[in-house]
Design an enzyme around this catalytic site. Sequence first.
Site, PDB file in Angstrom:
ATOM      1  N   LYS A 229       0.816  -1.220   0.000  1.00 26.66           N
ATOM      2  CA  LYS A 229       0.000   0.000   0.000  1.00 26.66           C
ATOM      3  C   LYS A 229       0.853   1.275   0.000  1.00 26.66           C
ATOM      4  O   LYS A 229       0.624   2.191  -0.789  1.00 26.66           O
ATOM      5  CB  LYS A 229      -0.953  -0.032   1.201  1.00 26.66           C
ATOM      6  CG  LYS A 229      -2.048  -1.087   1.041  1.00 26.66           C
ATOM      7  CD  LYS A 229      -2.873  -1.277   2.280  1.00 26.66           C
ATOM      8  CE  LYS A 229      -2.181  -2.116   3.330  1.00 26.66           C
ATOM      9  NZ  LYS A 229      -1.896  -3.503   2.955  1.00 26.66           N
ATOM     10  N   ILE A 230       1.855   1.329   0.891  1.00 29.26           N
ATOM     11  CA  ILE A 230       2.663   2.552   0.988  1.00 29.26           C
ATOM     12  C   ILE A 230       3.613   2.671  -0.208  1.00 29.26           C
ATOM     13  O   ILE A 230       3.735   3.740  -0.816  1.00 29.26           O
ATOM     14  CB  ILE A 230       3.435   2.589   2.326  1.00 29.26           C
ATOM     15  CG1 ILE A 230       2.438   2.616   3.497  1.00 29.26           C
ATOM     16  CG2 ILE A 230       4.363   3.793   2.381  1.00 29.26           C
ATOM     17  CD1 ILE A 230       3.076   2.424   4.867  1.00 29.26           C
TER      18      ILE A 230
ATOM     19  N   ASP B 276       9.910  -6.355  -5.449  1.00 29.31           N
ATOM     20  CA  ASP B 276       9.010  -6.925  -4.439  1.00 29.31           C
ATOM     21  C   ASP B 276       8.954  -8.420  -4.700  1.00 29.31           C
ATOM     22  O   ASP B 276       9.238  -8.875  -5.812  1.00 29.31           O
ATOM     23  CB  ASP B 276       7.595  -6.296  -4.570  1.00 29.31           C
ATOM     24  CG  ASP B 276       6.734  -6.537  -3.333  1.00 29.31           C
ATOM     25  OD1 ASP B 276       6.754  -7.665  -2.805  1.00 29.31           O
ATOM     26  OD2 ASP B 276       6.045  -5.606  -2.895  1.00 29.31           O
TER      27      ASP B 276
ATOM     28  N   CYS C 215       9.129  -2.160   2.547  1.00 30.20           N
ATOM     29  CA  CYS C 215       8.750  -3.547   2.844  1.00 30.20           C
ATOM     30  C   CYS C 215       8.794  -3.763   4.352  1.00 30.20           C
ATOM     31  O   CYS C 215       9.439  -3.006   5.076  1.00 30.20           O
ATOM     32  CB  CYS C 215       9.667  -4.523   2.109  1.00 30.20           C
ATOM     33  SG  CYS C 215      11.389  -4.297   2.466  1.00 30.20           S
TER      34      CYS C 215
ATOM     35  N   THR D  22      11.362   4.822   5.525  1.00 29.37           N
ATOM     36  CA  THR D  22      10.224   5.172   6.394  1.00 29.37           C
ATOM     37  C   THR D  22       9.533   3.895   6.862  1.00 29.37           C
ATOM     38  O   THR D  22       8.411   3.946   7.339  1.00 29.37           O
ATOM     39  CB  THR D  22       9.190   6.044   5.645  1.00 29.37           C
ATOM     40  OG1 THR D  22       8.792   5.347   4.465  1.00 29.37           O
ATOM     41  CG2 THR D  22       9.727   7.411   5.288  1.00 29.37           C
ATOM     42  N   SER D  23      10.227   2.763   6.711  1.00 32.27           N
ATOM     43  CA  SER D  23       9.548   1.493   6.995  1.00 32.27           C
ATOM     44  C   SER D  23       9.879   0.974   8.400  1.00 32.27           C
ATOM     45  O   SER D  23       9.098   1.158   9.330  1.00 32.27           O
ATOM     46  CB  SER D  23       9.878   0.478   5.907  1.00 32.27           C
ATOM     47  OG  SER D  23       8.950  -0.565   5.942  1.00 32.27           O
ATOM     48  N   ARG D  24      11.024   0.321   8.544  1.00 35.90           N
ATOM     49  CA  ARG D  24      11.476  -0.100   9.869  1.00 35.90           C
ATOM     50  C   ARG D  24      13.000   0.034   9.919  1.00 35.90           C
ATOM     51  O   ARG D  24      13.684  -0.309   8.947  1.00 35.90           O
ATOM     52  CB  ARG D  24      11.078  -1.556  10.160  1.00 35.90           C
ATOM     53  CG  ARG D  24       9.607  -1.754  10.533  1.00 35.90           C
ATOM     54  CD  ARG D  24       9.240  -1.102  11.866  1.00 35.90           C
ATOM     55  NE  ARG D  24       7.834  -1.258  12.222  1.00 35.90           N
ATOM     56  CZ  ARG D  24       6.871  -0.380  11.959  1.00 35.90           C
ATOM     57  NH1 ARG D  24       7.163   0.743  11.327  1.00 35.90           N
ATOM     58  NH2 ARG D  24       5.631  -0.598  12.337  1.00 35.90           N
TER      59      ARG D  24
ATOM     60  N   ASP E 180      13.075   8.079   8.666  1.00 40.75           N
ATOM     61  CA  ASP E 180      12.024   8.284   9.660  1.00 40.75           C
ATOM     62  C   ASP E 180      12.104   7.195  10.730  1.00 40.75           C
ATOM     63  O   ASP E 180      11.488   7.306  11.782  1.00 40.75           O
ATOM     64  CB  ASP E 180      10.646   8.245   8.979  1.00 40.75           C
ATOM     65  CG  ASP E 180       9.515   8.646   9.920  1.00 40.75           C
ATOM     66  OD1 ASP E 180       9.690   9.658  10.640  1.00 40.75           O
ATOM     67  OD2 ASP E 180       8.473   7.957   9.962  1.00 40.75           O
TER      68      ASP E 180
ATOM     69  N   GLU F  91      15.957   3.567  17.534  1.00 40.87           N
ATOM     70  CA  GLU F  91      14.885   4.510  17.847  1.00 40.87           C
ATOM     71  C   GLU F  91      14.051   4.151  19.085  1.00 40.87           C
ATOM     72  O   GLU F  91      13.427   5.037  19.681  1.00 40.87           O
ATOM     73  CB  GLU F  91      13.946   4.673  16.651  1.00 40.87           C
ATOM     74  CG  GLU F  91      13.058   3.459  16.396  1.00 40.87           C
ATOM     75  CD  GLU F  91      12.090   3.669  15.238  1.00 40.87           C
ATOM     76  OE1 GLU F  91      12.497   4.230  14.223  1.00 40.87           O
ATOM     77  OE2 GLU F  91      10.946   3.229  15.358  1.00 40.87           O
TER      78      GLU F  91
ATOM     79  N   HIS G 126       9.875   8.707  13.527  1.00 45.08           N
ATOM     80  CA  HIS G 126       8.749   7.803  13.252  1.00 45.08           C
ATOM     81  C   HIS G 126       7.418   8.568  13.199  1.00 45.08           C
ATOM     82  O   HIS G 126       6.484   8.284  13.938  1.00 45.08           O
ATOM     83  CB  HIS G 126       8.692   6.695  14.320  1.00 45.08           C
ATOM     84  CG  HIS G 126       8.164   5.413  13.772  1.00 45.08           C
ATOM     85  ND1 HIS G 126       8.789   4.205  13.930  1.00 45.08           N
ATOM     86  CD2 HIS G 126       7.054   5.145  13.046  1.00 45.08           C
ATOM     87  CE1 HIS G 126       8.102   3.258  13.328  1.00 45.08           C
ATOM     88  NE2 HIS G 126       7.041   3.806  12.782  1.00 45.08           N
TER      89      HIS G 126
HETATM   90  P1  NAI Z   1       2.028  -3.838   2.830  1.00 38.84           P
HETATM   91  O1  NAI Z   1       1.885  -5.148   3.535  1.00 38.84           O
HETATM   92  O2  NAI Z   1       0.848  -3.274   2.087  1.00 38.84           O
HETATM   93  O3  NAI Z   1       3.253  -3.938   1.769  1.00 38.84           O
HETATM   94  C1  NAI Z   1       4.465  -4.518   2.065  1.00 38.84           C
HETATM   95  C2  NAI Z   1       5.066  -4.988   0.746  1.00 38.84           C
HETATM   96  O4  NAI Z   1       6.378  -5.484   1.019  1.00 38.84           O
HETATM   97  C3  NAI Z   1       4.264  -6.126   0.100  1.00 38.84           C
HETATM   98  O5  NAI Z   1       3.989  -5.819  -1.253  1.00 38.84           O
HETATM   99  C4  NAI Z   1       5.192  -7.323   0.226  1.00 38.84           C
HETATM  100  O6  NAI Z   1       5.070  -8.260  -0.834  1.00 38.84           O
HETATM  101  C5  NAI Z   1       6.550  -6.634   0.208  1.00 38.84           C
HETATM  102  N1  NAI Z   1       7.631  -7.493   0.658  1.00 38.84           N
HETATM  103  C6  NAI Z   1       7.585  -8.514   1.562  1.00 38.84           C
HETATM  104  N2  NAI Z   1       8.786  -9.094   1.657  1.00 38.84           N
HETATM  105  C7  NAI Z   1       9.616  -8.427   0.802  1.00 38.84           C
HETATM  106  C8  NAI Z   1      10.985  -8.579   0.466  1.00 38.84           C
HETATM  107  N3  NAI Z   1      11.750  -9.541   1.008  1.00 38.84           N
HETATM  108  N4  NAI Z   1      11.499  -7.718  -0.445  1.00 38.84           N
HETATM  109  C9  NAI Z   1      10.730  -6.753  -1.020  1.00 38.84           C
HETATM  110  N5  NAI Z   1       9.426  -6.587  -0.737  1.00 38.84           N
HETATM  111  C10 NAI Z   1       8.879  -7.418   0.174  1.00 38.84           C
HETATM  112  O7  NAI Z   1       2.569  -2.824   3.908  1.00 38.84           O
HETATM  113  P2  NAI Z   1       2.450  -1.238   3.919  1.00 38.84           P
HETATM  114  O8  NAI Z   1       1.158  -0.829   4.532  1.00 38.84           O
HETATM  115  O9  NAI Z   1       2.792  -0.716   2.577  1.00 38.84           O
HETATM  116  O10 NAI Z   1       3.594  -0.855   4.974  1.00 38.84           O
HETATM  117  C11 NAI Z   1       4.956  -1.108   4.702  1.00 38.84           C
HETATM  118  C12 NAI Z   1       5.773  -0.897   5.963  1.00 38.84           C
HETATM  119  O11 NAI Z   1       5.763   0.486   6.298  1.00 38.84           O
HETATM  120  C13 NAI Z   1       5.193  -1.575   7.218  1.00 38.84           C
HETATM  121  O12 NAI Z   1       5.640  -2.915   7.307  1.00 38.84           O
HETATM  122  C14 NAI Z   1       5.724  -0.737   8.325  1.00 38.84           C
HETATM  123  O13 NAI Z   1       6.922  -1.318   8.783  1.00 38.84           O
HETATM  124  C15 NAI Z   1       6.028   0.606   7.690  1.00 38.84           C
HETATM  125  N6  NAI Z   1       5.213   1.703   8.231  1.00 38.84           N
HETATM  126  C16 NAI Z   1       5.847   2.828   8.733  1.00 38.84           C
HETATM  127  C17 NAI Z   1       5.123   3.881   9.254  1.00 38.84           C
HETATM  128  C18 NAI Z   1       5.779   5.118   9.776  1.00 38.84           C
HETATM  129  O14 NAI Z   1       5.146   5.862  10.572  1.00 38.84           O
HETATM  130  N7  NAI Z   1       7.003   5.431   9.395  1.00 38.84           N
HETATM  131  C19 NAI Z   1       3.662   3.819   9.331  1.00 38.84           C
HETATM  132  C20 NAI Z   1       3.087   2.639   8.715  1.00 38.84           C
HETATM  133  C21 NAI Z   1       3.861   1.620   8.223  1.00 38.84           C
END
Ligand code: NAI
Length: 329
Positions: free
Chosen positions: A155-156, A175, A205, A232-234, A258, A263, A295
């Site tokens: 999604k992101i 991906d 991811c 901005t992920s983890r 982020d 952190e 974050h």
């Molecule tokens: P999502 O589940 O919609 O998308 C994650 C994508 O990563 C999927 O398309 C998946 O197939 C892919 N993926 C899985 N394993 C992979 C790999 N080994 N290599 C490449 N791609 C891979 O998750 P969404 O909602 O897009 O969120 C992504 C991340 O953003 C979350 O896991 C979270 O850690 C982080 N996040 C950070 C926030 C912030 O405040 N900075 C807020 C919300 C989420």
Amino acid sequence: MKVLFYAAKIYDKRSFDPLIPRFEGVEVDYIDPELEPRTATLAKGYDAICAFVSADVGAKTLEILKECGVKTVLMRCAGFNNVDIEKAKELGITVKRVPGYSPESVAELAMALALAVNRRLYKAYNKVRENDYSLKGLRGVNFYQKTAGIVGTGKIGAAMCRICKGFGMRVIAYDVYQNPSLKDFVEYVSFDELLAQSDLISLHCPLMDSTYHMINIESIKKMKDGVILVNTSRGALVDTNELIEGIRLKKFLGVGLDVYEEEAGNVYEDRSDDIMEHSVTARLLAFPNVMITSHQGFYTMEALAAIAETTLQNLVDAEKGIRTDNDVA
Ligand code: NAI
């Protein structure tokens, strides 16, 4: 249904309180301490607890929550890398999260960080405030017609692809699954090809065993010189010590984070009077081409409202035994 909110901030109360009357039978208590084994006992008498990104929802915490009678863990965030999912399943504790509450809130911050490090906005802001109108240290590059490499197109990541497309960039992605909604303008490539071709790399991811430290000195050396990296992920997607090594090799035009490995003790705390015991973050901050935010990707009005709505619905669903796509255990 009584739920205890750990590490509750004023903005949590502001976004949850107005919605609670709509969810019959839901009672909420907010507390300041973070969830960890020492504080898990505070949940005695509650049906559910609600936790956020820095909570320790490991095996020990879950065991104590179970003893306290907690049946549901509500994560008021998308990521759940801090939850021991197998242990929760073993204990019969339901874990629900809020996937995709507002992908644009995070993707827009990712682009903001990319632009800020590229054009050194943090430096420009301070210079002008000090009556220094020189351009020294501010030169950036155009994003137009450059290549954006998006790692993870859920999604992101998909929202980030659309933003980069809007900037007139060529968008490539890596991906493990291809997102069909992007097929008209995103070209999927291998991780190595993405590293080699991208001018901007943005990580979207989740943190898993397979993605832990995916940005390390080996992958950094495969990147173009003058690349911009945004996370901005983890935090643990990036090996911080090896990132520092890469910065010293002058690989990066800019790095925007982020999230970062250290952190946990910092997020949402005012530590301006503390003498920091760990130096890795401080070392990162010493570089002129690094910008760190704490974050805040999720922190928009729209995202907070969506998080509150979904979390309360998750509680009601859990109570009724309804399983949805939001369940992770
Ligand atoms: P999502 O589940 O919609 O998308 C994650 C994508 O990563 C999927 O398309 C998946 O197939 C892919 N993926 C899985 N394993 C992979 C790999 N080994 N290599 C490449 N791609 C891979 O998750 P969404 O909602 O897009 O969120 C992504 C991340 O953003 C979350 O896991 C979270 O850690 C982080 N996040 C950070 C926030 C912030 O405040 N900075 C807020 C919300 C989420």
